[in-house]
Scaffold this active site. Structure first.
Site, PDB file in Angstrom:
ATOM      1  N   HIS A   1      32.846  40.348  11.538  1.00 51.94           N
ATOM      2  CA  HIS A   1      32.643  39.224  12.569  1.00 51.94           C
ATOM      3  C   HIS A   1      34.010  38.392  12.527  1.00 51.94           C
ATOM      4  O   HIS A   1      34.328  38.051  11.647  1.00 51.94           O
ATOM      5  CB  HIS A   1      31.358  38.403  12.688  1.00 51.94           C
TER       6      HIS A   1
ATOM      7  N   ARG B   1      28.341  49.713  12.971  1.00 52.08           N
ATOM      8  CA  ARG B   1      27.663  50.070  14.222  1.00 52.08           C
ATOM      9  C   ARG B   1      27.765  51.794  14.251  1.00 52.08           C
ATOM     10  O   ARG B   1      28.301  52.462  13.764  1.00 52.08           O
ATOM     11  CB  ARG B   1      29.053  49.736  15.350  1.00 52.08           C
TER      12      ARG B   1
ATOM     13  N   ARG C   1      22.110  47.934  12.580  1.00 54.99           N
ATOM     14  CA  ARG C   1      22.974  46.843  12.225  1.00 54.99           C
ATOM     15  C   ARG C   1      22.288  45.436  12.038  1.00 54.99           C
ATOM     16  O   ARG C   1      22.419  44.783  10.863  1.00 54.99           O
ATOM     17  CB  ARG C   1      24.112  46.649  13.283  1.00 54.99           C
TER      18      ARG C   1
ATOM     19  N   HIS D   1      21.972  49.693  17.917  1.00 51.26           N
ATOM     20  CA  HIS D   1      22.149  48.485  17.153  1.00 51.26           C
ATOM     21  C   HIS D   1      21.270  47.766  16.280  1.00 51.26           C
ATOM     22  O   HIS D   1      21.472  46.838  15.579  1.00 51.26           O
ATOM     23  CB  HIS D   1      22.780  47.338  18.353  1.00 51.26           C
TER      24      HIS D   1
ATOM     25  N   TYR E   1      21.960  35.014  11.653  1.00 45.27           N
ATOM     26  CA  TYR E   1      20.963  35.614  10.781  1.00 45.27           C
ATOM     27  C   TYR E   1      20.643  34.517   9.565  1.00 45.27           C
ATOM     28  O   TYR E   1      19.923  34.690   8.683  1.00 45.27           O
ATOM     29  CB  TYR E   1      21.811  36.874  10.077  1.00 45.27           C
TER      30      TYR E   1
ATOM     31  N   LYS F   1      35.410  47.551  16.540  1.00 49.46           N
ATOM     32  CA  LYS F   1      35.385  46.787  17.907  1.00 49.46           C
ATOM     33  C   LYS F   1      36.518  45.684  17.964  1.00 49.46           C
ATOM     34  O   LYS F   1      37.200  45.580  18.955  1.00 49.46           O
ATOM     35  CB  LYS F   1      34.240  46.162  17.995  1.00 49.46           C
TER      36      LYS F   1
END
Length: 337
Positions: free
Chosen positions: A303, A198, A280, A277, A312, A221
């Site tokens: 994640h 990020r 990313r 973003h 994706y 995050k």
């Protein structure tokens, strides 16, 4: 009157737990039976406290949020910000008594905010903050009832298409950023494209996080540390940039505005909310299109759930080849060939 004579017999009409408690009505043939039943009802209040009406919780909602912050929120990385958001919600609700705060009250507040133009995404976040606060208060022993928002569904959000840059756009962007007066923006962009990190994770990078061909992202995050390998050229650029521009342990400075200007100079249009973003998304999309493994991508991006990374998966070469090979039109062509 607890016992009275009626045409059907002797009626017991009693609330042994007091006003607001459960009410009992039963008819007997004789007055003696009615009195015995009434006496039995009153004994149950002593031996079974759950017959008594629940005591009022006269704490204000703001007091509960204060307890949450003191005993839990103050230890969170974003605790101060969450605390401010919760208090703003409480203020908008009129700071009701704890036992008067209901799901209907919050639902009405949410509907009103939606009509004022607040996005469904923001309202879902507010819902999550308040629900999580009550869950934690229950774990801490400061809330004994059900979570008022436990069964309230969040708004269903239509996912936006994930926008990623083509190779041509990447080249155009890097050329545009070379013209920027900001000394950090070009290299931050390159690190984001090389690692899938990020923007904020790279912008706040410390030199101690770069070693042995790896960048270790700690201020993430999710709060979990992850390490991503980078090639020697990127490592050398980071170290050289730190010697020229670094301050203290920080490698970079603020560069978001310069990135936005570079996007405009390169003639690239991005969806709302996907400015930095998009870098990313670009990393993840090109990773999958080049044959990368979805589980590896999950670890690189950090994640917590594979569901996020699966966005994706449709870009994988085998997925694209199967779409061409297994569609019904291709089957018809092969049948008539």
């Amino acid at each position: 009157m607890a016992i009275k004579k009626t045409d059907a017999g002797w009626l017991v009409d009693s609330q042994p737990g007091g006003r607001g408690a459960k009410r009992f009505r039963k008819t007997f043939k004789t007055q003696a039976e009615a009195k015995a039943y009434e006496a039995w009802l009153h004994t149950q209040v002593t031996v079974a406290p759950d017959w008594q009406p629940a005591k009022r919780d006269t704490r204000k909602l703001s007091e509960l949020i204060g307890l949450w912050f003191t005993h839990h929120g103050s230890g969170l990385r974003s605790g101060d910000d969450t605390h401010r958001r919760l208090l703003a919600i409480v203020d908008a609700l009129g700071n009701p008594f704890a036992d008067k705060f209901t799901v209907d009250m919050f639902a009405q507040y949410r509907t009103r905010r939606l009509a004022e133009g607040v996005s469904a995404n923001n309202l879902n976040r507010e819902h999550s903050y308040m629900r999580a606060a009550f869950n934690e208060l229950a774990r801490l022993g400061y809330w004994s009832k059900d979570n008022p928002l436990g069964k309230l569904r969040q708004f269903k959000i239509q996912e936006n298409e994930l926008s990623f840059l083509t190779r041509e756009q990447i080249v155009a962007l890097l050329i545009a950023l070379q013209e920027a007066r900001n000394p950090h923006v070009l290299l931050i962009t390159k690190v984001c494209l090389a690692t899938g990190a990020r923007w904020s994770e790279v912008e706040q990078l410390r030199i101690t996080q770069v070693r042995e061909g790896m960048i270790q992202f700690a201020r993430t995050k999710s709060g979990k540390t992850r390490a991503v390998p980078v090639d020697e050229d990127i490592s050398a650029e980071i170290l050289g940039h730190y010697k020229r521009e670094g301050q203290g342990q920080s490698v970079f400075g603020y560069a978001w505005s310069a990135f936005r200007e570079g996007i405009e100079r390169a003639g690239i249009t991005l969806p709302d909310g996907q400015m930095t973003h998009a870098l990313r998304h670009t990393f993840a999309s090109h990773f999958m299109m080049s044959g990368g493994n979805i589980l590896t991508l999950q670890r690189i991006l950090g994640h917590q759930s594979l569901t996020m990374t699966m966005r994706y998966a449709h870009l994988a070469p085998e997925h694209l080849m199967e779409a061409r090979r297994l569609n019904p039109l291709t089957a018809i062509k092969e049948f008539h060939a």
